[in-house]
Scaffold this active site. Structure first.
Site, PDB file in Angstrom:
ATOM      1  CE  LYS A 202      26.944  85.388 111.831  1.00 16.46           C
ATOM      2  NZ  LYS A 202      26.171  84.255 112.250  1.00 16.46           N
ATOM      3  CB  CYS A 256      21.103  85.505 110.064  1.00 18.51           C
ATOM      4  SG  CYS A 256      20.436  85.178 111.692  1.00 18.51           S
TER       5      CYS A 256
HETATM    6  N1  SAJ Z   1      15.906  79.234 102.651  1.00 17.09           N
HETATM    7  C1  SAJ Z   1      15.521  78.988 101.332  1.00 17.09           C
HETATM    8  N2  SAJ Z   1      16.082  77.928 100.674  1.00 17.09           N
HETATM    9  C2  SAJ Z   1      16.972  77.099 101.266  1.00 17.09           C
HETATM   10  C3  SAJ Z   1      17.390  77.362 102.596  1.00 17.09           C
HETATM   11  C4  SAJ Z   1      16.827  78.441 103.263  1.00 17.09           C
HETATM   12  O1  SAJ Z   1      14.707  79.706 100.742  1.00 17.09           O
HETATM   13  O2  SAJ Z   1      17.412  76.144 100.613  1.00 17.09           O
HETATM   14  C5  SAJ Z   1      15.322  80.380 103.388  1.00 17.09           C
HETATM   15  C6  SAJ Z   1      14.586  79.992 104.677  1.00 17.09           C
HETATM   16  O3  SAJ Z   1      13.266  79.594 104.409  1.00 17.09           O
HETATM   17  C7  SAJ Z   1      14.676  81.286 105.474  1.00 17.09           C
HETATM   18  C8  SAJ Z   1      16.035  81.848 105.068  1.00 17.09           C
HETATM   19  O4  SAJ Z   1      16.386  81.199 103.842  1.00 17.09           O
HETATM   20  O5  SAJ Z   1      13.673  82.225 105.093  1.00 17.09           O
HETATM   21  C9  SAJ Z   1      17.149  81.629 106.077  1.00 17.09           C
HETATM   22  O6  SAJ Z   1      17.032  80.359 106.683  1.00 17.09           O
HETATM   23  P1  SAJ Z   1      18.245  79.388 107.032  1.00 17.09           P
HETATM   24  O7  SAJ Z   1      17.661  78.211 107.693  1.00 17.09           O
HETATM   25  O8  SAJ Z   1      19.072  79.144 105.839  1.00 17.09           O
HETATM   26  O9  SAJ Z   1      19.176  80.232 108.011  1.00 17.09           O
HETATM   27  P2  SAJ Z   1      18.918  81.115 109.337  1.00 17.09           P
HETATM   28  O10 SAJ Z   1      18.730  82.535 108.942  1.00 17.09           O
HETATM   29  O11 SAJ Z   1      17.862  80.515 110.205  1.00 17.09           O
HETATM   30  O12 SAJ Z   1      20.332  80.970 110.084  1.00 17.09           O
HETATM   31  C10 SAJ Z   1      21.524  81.396 109.435  1.00 17.09           C
HETATM   32  C11 SAJ Z   1      22.570  80.268 109.480  1.00 17.09           C
HETATM   33  N3  SAJ Z   1      23.674  80.582 108.577  1.00 17.09           N
HETATM   34  C12 SAJ Z   1      24.121  79.707 107.642  1.00 17.09           C
HETATM   35  O13 SAJ Z   1      23.612  78.639 107.442  1.00 17.09           O
HETATM   36  C13 SAJ Z   1      25.301  80.141 106.845  1.00 17.09           C
HETATM   37  C14 SAJ Z   1      23.060  80.071 110.907  1.00 17.09           C
HETATM   38  O14 SAJ Z   1      24.103  79.119 110.940  1.00 17.09           O
HETATM   39  C15 SAJ Z   1      23.554  81.401 111.497  1.00 17.09           C
HETATM   40  O15 SAJ Z   1      23.963  81.262 112.845  1.00 17.09           O
HETATM   41  C16 SAJ Z   1      22.406  82.379 111.462  1.00 17.09           C
HETATM   42  O16 SAJ Z   1      22.025  82.555 110.080  1.00 17.09           O
HETATM   43  C17 SAJ Z   1      22.853  83.695 112.095  1.00 17.09           C
HETATM   44  O17 SAJ Z   1      22.419  83.983 113.223  1.00 17.09           O
HETATM   45  O18 SAJ Z   1      23.681  84.413 111.516  1.00 17.09           O
END
Ligand code: SAJ
Length: 407
Positions: A202, A256
């Site tokens: 995880k 996360c």
């Molecule tokens: N972000 C970027 N560039 C990208 C993708 C995301 O800057 O290309 C930023 C987003 O704007 C945001 C952050 O990263 O600020 C995180 O966003 P996210 O959409 O990537 O992920 P979370 O935090 O909403 O959810 C994550 C997910 N983990 C993965 O994709 C590995 C989700 O599946 C998990 O369940 C969740 O964390 C968790 O609860 O752990």
């Protein structure tokens, strides 16, 4: 059979509703009386696509909410696992307190399933000793399992049903039993493994994403320093069959991805090197945005920071969750530099959480000359014409008109 789900936040609530929709008897428990009252009265506590309908279905199937722990044989613990800012280590206090209250209530032989994200080794380090201290024999009086969640805010309901997931348990028998339970709604593949592997997988899933976002952010800085178009370059590079670079942005927020990698840094100092560097790069992005704002202000002789508006307070698009959001990180930085007065607006955030926060988009844009797009909510995409007469700093690459400033 009845499941008592402990902690009705972003993970516990949708999980409870999903079990109930699929005909399982569910009682949701939370220590927050206000939250429980709101749910009992049929009011959801956060916004999420498809959650309304799920809530209705669960209600019709008799889900109940309470502040009391129930006597039963299956518990799912989904309480927060914050980290201690200074040491970057997990703070297990909520998990420990939930475990103790569960032990006070449970049937002999109950299964305690921990869904909260925990650092590898936490169950051995914090949970087992707590249970043993109380005189319970693990594997007889109670069983432990770890079933970390994977759902993404913004698409939680769909992912809850369709993602594959992992179950860690001490024995295959318990692992399979928990798997059967989740199979009531989960259409994805469910892998049964040991508890430490479940904990570690995880945390590294989120760390993987953090490191990859950091790579994109570092490239954005390199391209900015030498006047290259990062978005064009990533678009081209991604045509390679084995390259898939993520998108740069104003920082990484949420509870996360910006948190879990610290667990590894805290627990494995000297070993978690790329992970630490990635964290630092992502944490440096708000400062990069600040320097871009400064450039625009200088170029246009704007000296008054109150003419700058930050669009978006949530940590990402189309959610109302502001935890660790890049905008909050940026405001903290501005505060450190005694730079007060920047205006802020987010259509999803309906309570005032920062100074100079507007509740109306029209009023917000009327008062500013520079708009910084921090979050790519659909709302701004739909209203893009309204900001064309402003200086626009688009950190999310959603504007394609002339004169827009990018990261
Ligand atoms: N972000 C970027 N560039 C990208 C993708 C995301 O800057 O290309 C930023 C987003 O704007 C945001 C952050 O990263 O600020 C995180 O966003 P996210 O959409 O990537 O992920 P979370 O935090 O909403 O959810 C994550 C997910 N983990 C993965 O994709 C590995 C989700 O599946 C998990 O369940 C969740 O964390 C968790 O609860 O752990």
């Amino acid at each position: 059979m009845m499941i008592n789900i402990i902690g009705l936040g972003y993970i516990g609530l949708p999980t409870a509703l999903m079990f109930a929709r699929h005909g399982i008897e569910v009682v949701g428990t939370d220590i927050n009386k206000k939250l429980v009252n709101s749910l009992e009265e049929g009011r959801l506590t956060f916004e999420e696509k498809g959650l309304d309908k799920l809530f209705l279905d669960a209600f019709q199937n008799g889900i109940r909410f309470t502040t009391e722990y129930q006597k039963t044989d299956t518990y799912i613990i989904a309480v927060p696992t914050p980290y201690i800012k200074e040491s970057k280590k997990l703070d297990p206090k909520y998990v420990i307190s939930a475990i103790n209250s569960t032990l006070d209530a449970c049937d002999k032989g109950a299964i305690l399933i921990i869904e909260s994200t925990i650092t590898p080794g936490s169950i051995d380090r914090y949970v087992r000793p707590e249970i043993e201290k109380r005189g319970f024999v693990i594997g007889q009086d109670v069983h432990l399992a770890h079933a970390p969640e994977r759902i993404i805010p913004g698409n939680m309901v769909y992912e809850l049903e369709h993602n594959s997931r992992t179950i860690g348990a001490d024995s295959l028998y318990i692992g399979e039993k928990v798997k059967e339970l989740y199979k009531s709604f989960c259409k994805g593949e469910i892998t049964v493994t040991d508890i430490r592997s479940a904990e570690m997988s995880k945390v590294i899933e989120n760390t993987y994403r953090d490191v990859n976002i950091a790579f994109a952010n570092e490239l954005a800085k390199i391209c900015r320093s030498d006047n290259m178009d990062i978005y064009e370059i990533i678009r081209i590079a991604n045509k390679h069959p084995r390259v898939n670079i993520l998108q740069p942005g104003p920082g990484v927020g949420g509870h996360c991805i910006s948190v879990d990698p610290w667990f590894l840094v805290g627990d494995y100092p000297g070993l978690a090197n790329i992970i630490l560097t990635a964290r630092k790069i992502n944490d440096s992005m708000p400062k990069h945005v600040l320097s871009r704002i400064r450039t625009i202000m200088r170029e246009h002789n704007i000296n008054d920071i109150s003419k700058v508006g930050l669009y978006g307070l949530a940590y990402k698009e189309n959610v109302d969750d502001t935890r660790e959001s890049p905008t909050l990180q940026l405001l903290e930085r501005m505060d450190e530099h005694l730079s007060f007065g920047v205006k802020v607006y987010d259509p999803f955030v309906k309570t005032r959480i920062v100074d100079h926060q507007f509740m109306n988009f029209g009023d917000f844009i009327n008062e500013i000359e520079i708009i910084v797009i921090m979050v790519a909510h659909d709302h701004i995409k739909e209203n893009i014409d309204l900001i064309k007469d402003k200086f626009v700093l688009d950190t999310k690459n959603i504007c394609d008109f002339d004169g827009v400033y990018k990261l």
